[in-house]
Scaffold this active site. Structure first.
Site, short mmCIF file in Angstrom:
data_model
loop_
_atom_site.label_atom_id
_atom_site.label_comp_id
_atom_site.label_asym_id
_atom_site.label_seq_id
_atom_site.Cartn_x
_atom_site.Cartn_y
_atom_site.Cartn_z
N HIS A 19 0.98 -1.23 -0.11
CA HIS A 19 0.14 0.03 0.00
C HIS A 19 1.07 1.45 0.23
O HIS A 19 1.09 2.06 1.24
CB HIS A 19 -1.00 -0.19 1.21
CG HIS A 19 -1.71 -1.34 1.40
ND1 HIS A 19 -2.43 -1.52 2.42
CD2 HIS A 19 -2.06 -2.22 0.27
CE1 HIS A 19 -2.92 -2.69 2.39
NE2 HIS A 19 -2.79 -2.90 1.19
N VAL A 20 1.40 1.58 -0.97
CA VAL A 20 2.51 2.88 -1.31
C VAL A 20 1.45 4.01 -1.68
O VAL A 20 0.96 4.15 -3.00
CB VAL A 20 3.36 2.52 -2.21
CG1 VAL A 20 4.46 3.49 -2.23
CG2 VAL A 20 4.07 1.21 -1.95
#
Length: 696
Positions: A622-623
């Site tokens: 989850h960047v």
């Protein structure tokens, strides 16, 4: 066998001394590979191939790591011998590696982990190593072996994401994407369109469909390739190399966080684990009122969430579809009196192979590849793969929004060819690493571009069970535990159950040599839970950044703060308790210094364990947050309309726009946000559509 080992590509990229150090380290990290000449040759071939696939920045870091590990001075300090690492006796090499593993300095630990990950990821991606630990290999070559994989009994229902009854033959037909072509087949030097969408994942795929269906002439650029269903062969090594950014080897600068991001048509939606979670109401309120992002507020986003959820068939996993790993969450939480529930996934006709992270060859995953890109193509969009956007040039047009020329590169073997796309509207969806990098390379950085990186820091806690778990099969993340999701003013931790494939499991499992091999030998009896935390509690502080260095390399820096460590400890303790409540005989964290835990009394070990970089395996899929929406240009990358400050007609629609960490898996949020933003782009520019189609 040795004649076929990637010569010269992998060999030429490493100096002779560095290669000798790498192969010597491999002998100690996975000694079982060197019992037979054939398996040793396979491992060294795999290592050469991985080195050949590294980008220049990753290769440079590997050079440094091997030079430090192989230095005579390092050997002298570590084990009292002035000989280079490759010339040490095996026992001395083991001593040296242990010293590097447990060193006080973060640099030394990072060197050890860089080499360890490369070797383990290379070995356990090979069928020979996988068979030794009981991994059964690709589902399509064997069919279901466990009750938790394959179609369910009964009749398929539209309110479920799974397939019931016999496997339908049409699920194995090629996906019709007539508008897709490799940029390598494009002869023109310049293409023109109304809008150019850069990236094809959760943001780009949705935006492309919405704009194309609104009548805009759209070109989509995707750096990765398009793999037809038959090419998605469910081989972990090959698919990871072809479907993920940096071949699955993307890391933060200190090596502490592995970053899993898609690099293929469909982006992250092609390789993610399908969990669909709506953003919490308090987060939407925070985005709208604290950051001025009205388009991300509940009144705007809620209808889009509902609409997108219907389009991607987000449905609850039925009770009889969970695998053993997800039952650990549900059953363990029930025994502890905690909140846990079945989850929604974006699937239709899922046959529960568990190999979602390697792409879905059965068309069950309702990714942008399955839903939105075909719609965009049917509406006339041209979708080009194998093309990398390098920079955006602005061309003034006498008071109107500047025309944008996207300078791109088409790679074909060792050659590079230029392609340019002219469009008044550009929609950036290259991800929270790719988007700020492209802006910075274009001279359009500054402000908050590249700052405010959010990762949802993630680690794993494994349990060893007396019965077979085989977590490489079944629907991943079909449940979640939310007991500690909101324990500190909107911040907390949540627990999910990922797929457990050999190479990924081997890299996450601490240690090396015989002890690591012993842990991997229990692969079929091991279940892993992942603990995720919402980062960014100190709202005025940026935890990390993405920067383009002067030499062109990409720097990704990130430092979790004490609040994140506190939440991770709470989550790890909770995951360990879930395992024990579900019947695990041993619980294993991914610290490099904690012994197995066998009772709740042992959990105090986690409280005292160090959380320093490379003492605990950490990763993120989850960047987000590096070009966030806001009202203050100094602290954001985009205006409240998701338009790059000062550049009319340049929009961002990927996870980089999220003002703070969403605190849930972000796929659904990004898709809904892209839908809203694309709708606003269409309304604003409809009357200004250039009408210039085709090649120039």
């Amino acid at each position: 066998m040795s004649v076929q080992r990637s010569e010269p590509a992998g060999v030429d990229r490493l100096p002779r001394r560095a290669r000798a150090t790498l192969h010597a380290a491999a002998r100690r990290i996975v000694p079982a590979a060197y019992i037979e000449d054939e398996s040793a040759a396979e491992l060294e071939t795999s290592l050469d191939q991985r080195v050949a696939a590294l980008d220049q920045h990753s290769l440079s870091r590997l050079h440094v790591a091997l030079a430090l590990l192989g230095a005579r001075l390092a050997s002298l300090i570590a084990c009292g011998s002035p000989r280079p690492f490759h010339a040490l006796a095996p026992q001395q090499q083991d001593t040296a590696l242990r010293r590097w593993e447990h060193a006080r300095g973060a640099l030394q630990r990072g060197v050890f982990q860089a080499v360890r990950r490369l070797v383990l990821g290379s070995w356990y991606a090979l069928p020979r190593a996988q068979q030794q630990i009981g991994y059964l290999g690709p589902y399509h070559l064997r069919g279901p072996r466990f009750p938790w994989e394959g179609p369910l009994a009964g009749t398929t229902r539209d309110d479920e994401p799974v397939l019931r009854g016999a496997l339908q033959p049409q699920l194995d037909l090629p996906l019709a994407l007539t508008g897709v072509r490799s940029a390598r087949t494009v002869d023109a030097a310049v293409l023109r369109a109304d809008a150019c969408v850069i990236g094809s994942g959760a943001g780009g795929g949705v935006a492309a469909a919405r704009l194309a269906e609104a009548g805009f002439d759209v070109i989509v650029l995707e750096e990765g390739g398009y793999l037809a269903p038959a090419e998605l062969d469910e081989d972990e090594g090959r698919m990871t190399a072809r479907l993920y950014a940096d071949g699955g080897a993307r890391l933060t600068d200190d090596g502490a966080f592995a970053l899993l991001q898609g690099r293929t048509l469909g982006g992250g939606t092609t390789v993610n684990w399908m969990l669909m979670l709506e953003p919490p109401a308090r987060v939407l309120d925070e985005w709208e009122h604290a950051h001025g992002a009205s388009l991300l507020g509940a009144s705007s986003l809620a209808p889009a969430l509902a609409h997108v959820g219907g389009e991607v068939h987000a449905r609850l996993v039925p009770e009889d579809a969970h695998d053993r790993g997800n039952r650990i969450i549900l059953d363990g939480a029930a025994r502890l009196g905690w909140s846990a529930s079945a989850a929604r996934i974006n699937a239709k006709g899922c046959i529960r192979t568990g190999l979602c992270g390697l792409g879905c060859r059965y068309h069950a995953k309702q990714s942008t590849l399955a839903v939105y890109l075909p719609r965009a193509a049917r509406a006339g969009a041209r979708i080009l793969t194998d093309v990398r956007a390098e920079r955006i040039e602005l061309r003034e047009r006498g008071g109107r929004a500047p025309l944008k020329r996207i300078h791109a590169t088409i790679a074909q073997g060792d050659t590079r060819r230029a392609l340019a796309i002219d469009a008044p509207i550009v929609v950036l969806a290259a991800g929270a690493v790719g988007t700020p990098v492209l802006l910075q390379r274009s001279g359009l950085g500054g402000d908050g571009v590249g700052d405010w990186l959010r990762l949802h820091p993630t680690t794993a806690v494994a349990g060893v069970y007396p019965e077979t778990i085989y977590q490489a099969a079944g629907i991943p993340q079909s449940s979640l535990c939310t007991e500690f999701h909101d324990i500190d003013d909107g911040y907390g931790t949540w627990i999910e159950c990922p797929p457990f494939l050999p190479a990924l499991a081997a890299v996450a499992t601490p240690g090396f040599g015989s002890e690591h091999a012993r842990r991997m030998s229990r692969f079929t009896h091991t279940a892993a839970l992942i603990v995720l935390t919402r980062d960014g509690h100190e709202t005025g502080v940026s935890n990390g950044s993405v920067r383009v260095r002067r030499n062109g390399a990409v720097s990704i820096s990130y430092s979790a703060r004490e609040h994140e460590w506190k939440l991770l400890r709470i989550g790890m303790r909770a995951a360990a308790r879930l395992h024990l409540a579900a019947g695990a005989t041993e619980v294993l964290t991914v610290h490099n210094e904690i012994p197995p835990l066998r009772s709740e009394g042992d959990l105090e070990w986690m409280e005292a364990a160090s959380m320093q970089p490379n003492r605990l395996s950490l990763f993120s899929a989850h960047v987000n947050g590096t070009c966030r929406i806001g009202t203050d240009p100094a602290a954001s990358g985009c205006s409240p309309d998701a338009e790059r400050w000062g550049v009319p007609g340049l929009y961002v629609v990927d996870g980089s726009i999220l003002p703070t960490a969403p605190g849930v898996n972000p796929q659904w949020t990004i898709m809904a946000a892209a839908s809203v933003i694309a709708g606003r782009i269409a309304e604003r520019h409809r009357s200004r559509s250039s009408g210039t189609h085709g090649a120039g």
